[in-house]
Scaffold this active site. Structure first.
Site, PDB file in Angstrom:
ATOM      1  N   TYR A 139      75.749  76.869  63.114  1.00  0.00           N
ATOM      2  CA  TYR A 139      74.643  76.395  62.272  1.00  0.00           C
ATOM      3  C   TYR A 139      75.105  76.382  60.823  1.00  0.00           C
ATOM      4  O   TYR A 139      76.290  76.242  60.538  1.00  0.00           O
ATOM      5  CB  TYR A 139      73.373  77.234  62.509  1.00  0.00           C
ATOM      6  CG  TYR A 139      72.160  76.459  62.070  1.00  0.00           C
ATOM      7  CD1 TYR A 139      71.874  75.224  62.660  1.00  0.00           C
ATOM      8  CD2 TYR A 139      71.335  76.897  61.041  1.00  0.00           C
ATOM      9  CE1 TYR A 139      70.803  74.461  62.236  1.00  0.00           C
ATOM     10  CE2 TYR A 139      70.263  76.130  60.618  1.00  0.00           C
ATOM     11  CZ  TYR A 139      70.000  74.918  61.215  1.00  0.00           C
ATOM     12  OH  TYR A 139      68.956  74.157  60.796  1.00  0.00           O
ATOM     13  N   ARG A 192      66.462  64.053  55.948  1.00  0.00           N
ATOM     14  CA  ARG A 192      66.720  65.082  54.923  1.00  0.00           C
ATOM     15  C   ARG A 192      67.450  66.244  55.594  1.00  0.00           C
ATOM     16  O   ARG A 192      66.897  67.296  55.842  1.00  0.00           O
ATOM     17  CB  ARG A 192      65.397  65.560  54.315  1.00  0.00           C
ATOM     18  CG  ARG A 192      65.549  66.397  53.057  1.00  0.00           C
ATOM     19  CD  ARG A 192      64.308  67.222  52.806  1.00  0.00           C
ATOM     20  NE  ARG A 192      64.026  68.166  53.861  1.00  0.00           N
ATOM     21  CZ  ARG A 192      64.626  69.352  54.007  1.00  0.00           C
ATOM     22  NH1 ARG A 192      65.570  69.728  53.181  1.00  0.00           N
ATOM     23  NH2 ARG A 192      64.290  70.152  55.004  1.00  0.00           N
ATOM     24  N   LYS A 210      69.963  74.211  66.288  1.00  0.00           N
ATOM     25  CA  LYS A 210      68.719  75.004  66.329  1.00  0.00           C
ATOM     26  C   LYS A 210      68.447  75.516  67.739  1.00  0.00           C
ATOM     27  O   LYS A 210      68.070  76.673  67.937  1.00  0.00           O
ATOM     28  CB  LYS A 210      67.535  74.148  65.861  1.00  0.00           C
ATOM     29  CG  LYS A 210      67.484  73.904  64.372  1.00  0.00           C
ATOM     30  CD  LYS A 210      66.863  75.086  63.644  1.00  0.00           C
ATOM     31  CE  LYS A 210      66.712  74.782  62.161  1.00  0.00           C
ATOM     32  NZ  LYS A 210      66.158  75.903  61.405  1.00  0.00           N
ATOM     33  N   GLU A 282      62.124  68.908  62.484  1.00  0.00           N
ATOM     34  CA  GLU A 282      63.248  69.462  61.726  1.00  0.00           C
ATOM     35  C   GLU A 282      63.850  68.422  60.775  1.00  0.00           C
ATOM     36  O   GLU A 282      64.207  67.315  61.184  1.00  0.00           O
ATOM     37  CB  GLU A 282      64.325  69.951  62.704  1.00  0.00           C
ATOM     38  CG  GLU A 282      65.427  70.733  62.071  1.00  0.00           C
ATOM     39  CD  GLU A 282      64.963  72.059  61.483  1.00  0.00           C
ATOM     40  OE1 GLU A 282      65.545  72.505  60.485  1.00  0.00           O
ATOM     41  OE2 GLU A 282      64.012  72.650  62.040  1.00  0.00           O
ATOM     42  N   ASP A 283      63.940  68.793  59.504  1.00  0.00           N
ATOM     43  CA  ASP A 283      64.621  67.989  58.487  1.00  0.00           C
ATOM     44  C   ASP A 283      64.054  66.576  58.347  1.00  0.00           C
ATOM     45  O   ASP A 283      64.799  65.604  58.201  1.00  0.00           O
ATOM     46  CB  ASP A 283      66.130  67.951  58.756  1.00  0.00           C
ATOM     47  CG  ASP A 283      66.797  69.269  58.391  1.00  0.00           C
ATOM     48  OD1 ASP A 283      66.120  70.130  57.812  1.00  0.00           O
ATOM     49  OD2 ASP A 283      67.990  69.449  58.676  1.00  0.00           O
ATOM     50  N   ASP A 305      59.928  73.907  60.924  1.00  0.00           N
ATOM     51  CA  ASP A 305      60.710  75.057  60.471  1.00  0.00           C
ATOM     52  C   ASP A 305      60.943  75.024  58.975  1.00  0.00           C
ATOM     53  O   ASP A 305      60.990  76.061  58.318  1.00  0.00           O
ATOM     54  CB  ASP A 305      62.044  75.103  61.217  1.00  0.00           C
ATOM     55  CG  ASP A 305      62.783  76.406  60.989  1.00  0.00           C
ATOM     56  OD1 ASP A 305      62.133  77.463  61.019  1.00  0.00           O
ATOM     57  OD2 ASP A 305      64.002  76.378  60.772  1.00  0.00           O
ATOM     58  N   ASP A 306      61.087  73.819  58.402  1.00  0.00           N
ATOM     59  CA  ASP A 306      61.331  73.713  56.958  1.00  0.00           C
ATOM     60  C   ASP A 306      60.117  74.181  56.152  1.00  0.00           C
ATOM     61  O   ASP A 306      60.268  74.746  55.073  1.00  0.00           O
ATOM     62  CB  ASP A 306      61.679  72.270  56.588  1.00  0.00           C
ATOM     63  CG  ASP A 306      62.869  71.761  57.375  1.00  0.00           C
ATOM     64  OD1 ASP A 306      63.939  72.374  57.271  1.00  0.00           O
ATOM     65  OD2 ASP A 306      62.726  70.764  58.109  1.00  0.00           O
ATOM     66  N   ASN A 447      70.295  75.243  51.132  1.00  0.00           N
ATOM     67  CA  ASN A 447      71.464  75.145  52.010  1.00  0.00           C
ATOM     68  C   ASN A 447      72.139  73.787  51.840  1.00  0.00           C
ATOM     69  O   ASN A 447      71.496  72.828  51.440  1.00  0.00           O
ATOM     70  CB  ASN A 447      71.022  75.303  53.479  1.00  0.00           C
ATOM     71  CG  ASN A 447      70.581  76.708  53.804  1.00  0.00           C
ATOM     72  OD1 ASN A 447      71.222  77.673  53.427  1.00  0.00           O
ATOM     73  ND2 ASN A 447      69.457  76.842  54.504  1.00  0.00           N
ATOM     74  N   ASN A 491      67.514  83.762  56.375  1.00  0.00           N
ATOM     75  CA  ASN A 491      67.884  82.744  57.353  1.00  0.00           C
ATOM     76  C   ASN A 491      66.719  82.506  58.303  1.00  0.00           C
ATOM     77  O   ASN A 491      66.191  83.444  58.896  1.00  0.00           O
ATOM     78  CB  ASN A 491      69.116  83.229  58.136  1.00  0.00           C
ATOM     79  CG  ASN A 491      69.766  82.131  58.946  1.00  0.00           C
ATOM     80  OD1 ASN A 491      69.095  81.257  59.478  1.00  0.00           O
ATOM     81  ND2 ASN A 491      71.084  82.181  59.044  1.00  0.00           N
TER      82      ASN A 491
END
Length: 591
Positions: A139, A192, A210, A282-283, A305-306, A447, A491
Site C-alpha cells: 500500500y 484522485r 485496500k 475510494e479516491d 475511506d477518504d 500521501n 494510517n
C-alpha cells in the site's frame, strides 16, 4: 458528518429506513478461510476437485512445495514438484530473503503481487507476519508508483474493470467475476489517486491494495473481496498519449452521464450481491465523493475511506493524544490545511465527538475547528462562494490569506494537514505553533511520503523535540538531542479493515456516524502507557489483528444498538466471535 449528508440528501437519515431483518451476517466458508475452520479438512474445489497441474495453478489451493506426500498421491502431483516437502514457515523465510534482495520498492511490489497470483495463503502469511515491513510495499507509498506505472507492469487481472463500453450491461459484467459470495467491494474511478491526481484506469492498484489489507489486517476472507475500477475516461494528457495506457482513451464523462453510469453500477451491485455487501468508495474527486456518499448512504451499505476512514483514524489519534496534552477535545482548537473530503470529514467527526462528550450542540462545537483552503481561512464572508461541504466551517472572522497568519491569529493546539501538497508546514509555521504550545500536535497526513506537509525530522527539530507528530505515510524514528522519537502513522489501515469486518460479521445494512465514533474509541483504547512513554498516539501495527478484532466488536455492538444489524441472534462475546471469523492464512490439509 451524517448531519451534513442528511442536509444534502433532503433530511433523510440512515436510521429513517426500517432495517430488513435476515438471518446470518456472513456466508458459507467454502475455502476454509476462517479461524473457526482452521482444523477442518478441505476439499480443493474449483469447478470440480482441483488436481494435478490445475491444482498448482490455482492460487486459492496451491501450497507449492508444502504439499504432503499423502496429498501428492491423492491429487496427482507426483513428478510435478521436486521431491522435497517443506513447511509454510520455511517458504515464508525463503521468500522474505529473496524479497529483501530487491533494491527498488516497485520490484518488491511486483514480486508480492505475483506471489498473490500463484499462492494466496503464502502471500497473506507474509503480509500478516511482516506487516511493518510489507505494508508500505503493498500500500502507500509504493502503491502510488505502482498505479502510475500500472499499464507497464500489468500482468493479470486482479479485479473487475467496468468502463463506459459496458453501459447497460454492468450486471452481466459483475456476473463474470468467478466468486459469488462477495461481502466487500472497493471501487475507484481513479480521478484522485492518493496525492497523485487523475490516473484513470490505472487506479486499480488502490482497490487491490485496500482489499489485501481488509484480509491481512481485518480478517475478511479474500474470496469475498472484489476490487473494481470504474473507467469513465481520464483528463490526464500524459496517460492519454501513453501507448501502454490500459484504459479508455477519452476525456472523463461528467454530469448526468457520469451519475447515471454510477447509478447503474450501484443498482447492479445490490441486485447481484444483496443488501449487506459493503461498497467502499475510494479516491473519488471531492465533488463526486460527497455526492455519492450522500446519495447512497440511505439505500446501500457504503463507506468512503477518504472522508470517513481518515476522519476516524485521526480522531482516534486526537483522543489518544489527550493523555499527553491534557483536557478534553473541547478544550483545544484545531486548524486544518486542506478543506477537501478528508479535511472536512475529519473536522466533522471531531465536532461530533466533542458534541457527544459535552452535550453541546454540533453547531457550537464546530466553532473550535478552523479550515484553510487555497484561498485562505474559511470565514463567513466567503460563504456564498463556498462548496456545500465547506459551508459549516465558515465562522465569523476577518479574512486571513495564508496559513502562517492563520496559525498566529487562531492559535491552535493542533495543526492538521490534508492538502495533498508537500512541504506546506514550513519552519516559520511550525515554530509559530510551538511558540504558544508546550506540546504542539502536528499531523502531516497527505500521501504519499513526498506529499507530506512536513517530515518527522522537521517537526521534532523545529519544535526542539516537543512535537507530538504523526503522518499519513511512514517515517523512520528520529534521533534528536540524544533521544529517539517514534513518529505516529495516522494510517487508515488502523480503521477500515476492522470497521468493515465489524459490518460484515454483524450483517449490518447501513453505516452510521456512531459506528465511526465506536471505531475511533476502540483504536484509542489500544494505546498503552508504554506507547505514551515513547510519544506514540497510535499502537504498533504489529498488533493490528488484535486491534481490528476489538474495532470490529465495537462497530458490531453499535450496529446492534442502532437496529442496523441483521445477524440473529447477537453473539454473546463479540470480540471472541470476531476472532473466530477472521481469515487465517495457514495451509489447510486436503482430503
Amino acid at each position: 458528518m451524517e448531519s451534513v449528508l442528511k442536509e444534502h440528501r433532503g433530511g433523510e437519515s440512515v436510521l429513517d429506513l426500517s432495517p430488513r431483518c435476515t438471518v446470518g451476517g456472513g456466508v458459507e466458508d467454502v475455502y476454509g478461510e476462517d479461524r473457526a475452520t482452521e482444523e477442518h479438512f478441505v476439499t480443493p474445489w474449483t469447478v470440480s476437485v482441483a488436481s494435478g497441474y490445475n491444482l498448482l495453478r490455482d492460487p486459492h489451493h496451491n501450497k507449492g512445495l508444502a504439499f504432503t506426500e499423502k496429498e501428492r498421491d491423492a491429487h496427482y502431483l507426483r513428478g510435478l514438484l521436486p521431491p522435497v516437502v517443506i513447511s509454510q514457515e520455511l517458504q515464508e523465510k525463503k521468500f522474505m530473503h529473496n524479497l529483501r534482495q530487491y533494491e527498488l520498492p516497485l520490484h518488491k511490489y511486483m514480486a508480492m503481487m505475483e506471489l498473490e497470483e500463484r499462492n494466496e495463503r503464502l502471500f497473506y502469511k507474509l503480509l500478516i507476519d511482516n506487516v511493518d515491513e510489507l505494508l508500505p510495499i503493498v500500500y502507500t507509498p509504493v502503491v502510488g508508483e505502482a498505479c502510475q506505472k500500472y499499464g507497464s507492469i500489468f500482468r493479470r487481472t486482479q479485479g473487475l474493470y467496468i468502463s463506459l463500453k459496458e453501459k447497460g450491461k454492468i450486471l452481466e459484467v459483475l456476473r463474470n467475476w468467478p466468486e459469488r459470495s462477495i461481502q466487500v467491494i472497493v471501487v475507484t474511478d481513479g480521478e484522485r489517486i492518493l496525492g497523485l491526481g487523475d490516473l484513470g484506469c490505472q487506479g486499480m492498484g488502490i482497490p487491490v491494495g485496500k482489499l489485501a489489507l481488509y484480509t491481512a489486517l481485518g480478517g475478511v476472507r479474500p474470496s469475498s473481496c472484489l476490487p473494481i475500477t470504474i473507467d469513465v475516461g481520464t483528463n490526464n494528457e500524459k496517460l492519454l498519449n501513453d501507448e501502454f495506457y490500459i484504459g479508455l482513451r477519452q476525456k472523463r464523462a461528467t454530469g448526468k452521464e457520469y451519475y447515471d453510469f454510477l447509478n447503474e453500477f450501484m443498482s447492479a451491485v445490490k441486485q447481484n450481491y444483496g443488501e449487506k455487501v459493503l461498497v467502499q468508495f475510494e479516491d473519488f474527486a471531492n465533488h463526486n465523493a460527497f455526492e455519492l456518499l450522500a446519495k447512497y448512504g440511505t439505500t446501500h451499505l457504503v463507506f468512503n475511506d477518504d472522508i470517513q476512514g481518515t476522519a476516524a483514524v485521526v480522531l482516534a489519534g486526537l483522543v489518544a493524544s489527550l493523555k499527553l496534552l491534557g483536557g478534553t477535545l473541547a478544550d483545544h482548537t484545531f486548524l486544518f490545511l486542506g478543506a477537501g473530503e478528508a479535511g472536512t470529514g475529519i473536522a466533522e467527526l471531531i465536532a461530533l465527538e466533542m458534541s457527544k462528550q459535552t452535550k453541546i450542540p454540533l453547531e457550537e462545537t464546530r466553532k473550535k475547528i478552523w479550515l484553510v483552503d487555497s484561498k485562505g481561512l474559511i470565514v463567513s464572508s466567503r460563504k456564498e462562494s463556498l462548496q456545500h461541504f465547506k459551508k459549516p466551517w465558515a465562522h465569523e472572522h476577518e479574512p486571513v490569506n495564508n496559513l502562517l497568519d492563520a496559525v498566529k491569529v487562531i492559535k491552535p493546539t493542533a495543526l492538521i494537514g490534508t492538502s495533498g501538497v508537500g512541504k506546506q508546514f514550513t519552519k516559520e509555521i511550525v515554530e509559530a505553533l510551538a511558540s504558544f504550545n508546550e506540546r504542539p500536535l502536528i499531523m502531516a497526513l497527505s500521501n504519499p511520503t513526498s506529499q507530506a506537509e512536513c517530515t518527522a525530522e522537521e517537526a521534532y527539530t523545529w519544535t526542539e523535540g516537543r512535537a507530538i507528530f504523526s503522518s499519513g505515510s511512514p517515517f523512520d524514528p528520529v534521533e534528536f538531542n540524544g533521544k529517539t522519537y517514534i513518529p505516529g502513522q495516522a494510517n487508515n489501515a488502523y480503521i477500515f479493515p476492522g470497521l468493515g469486518f465489524g459490518l460484515v460479521i454483524s450483517g449490518s445494512i447501513r453505516v452510521h456516524d456512531d459506528m465511526l465514533l465506536a471505531a475511533s474509541e476502540a483504536l484509542a483504547g489500544q494505546v498503552t502507557q508504554e506507547h505514551y512513554d515513547k510519544g506514540m498516539i497510535y499502537p504498533p501495527l504489529a498488533n493490528i489483528r488484535k486491534i481490528s478484532a476489538n474495532i470490529a466488536a465495537n462497530v458490531a455492538a453499535k450496529a446492534y444498538e442502532l437496529g442496523l444489524a441483521t445477524r440473529i441472534p447477537r453473539p454473546t462475546d463479540l470480540v471472541k466471535y470476531a476472532e473466530s471469523c477472521m481469515y487465517t492464512p495457514n495451509y489447510r490439509n486436503y482430503r
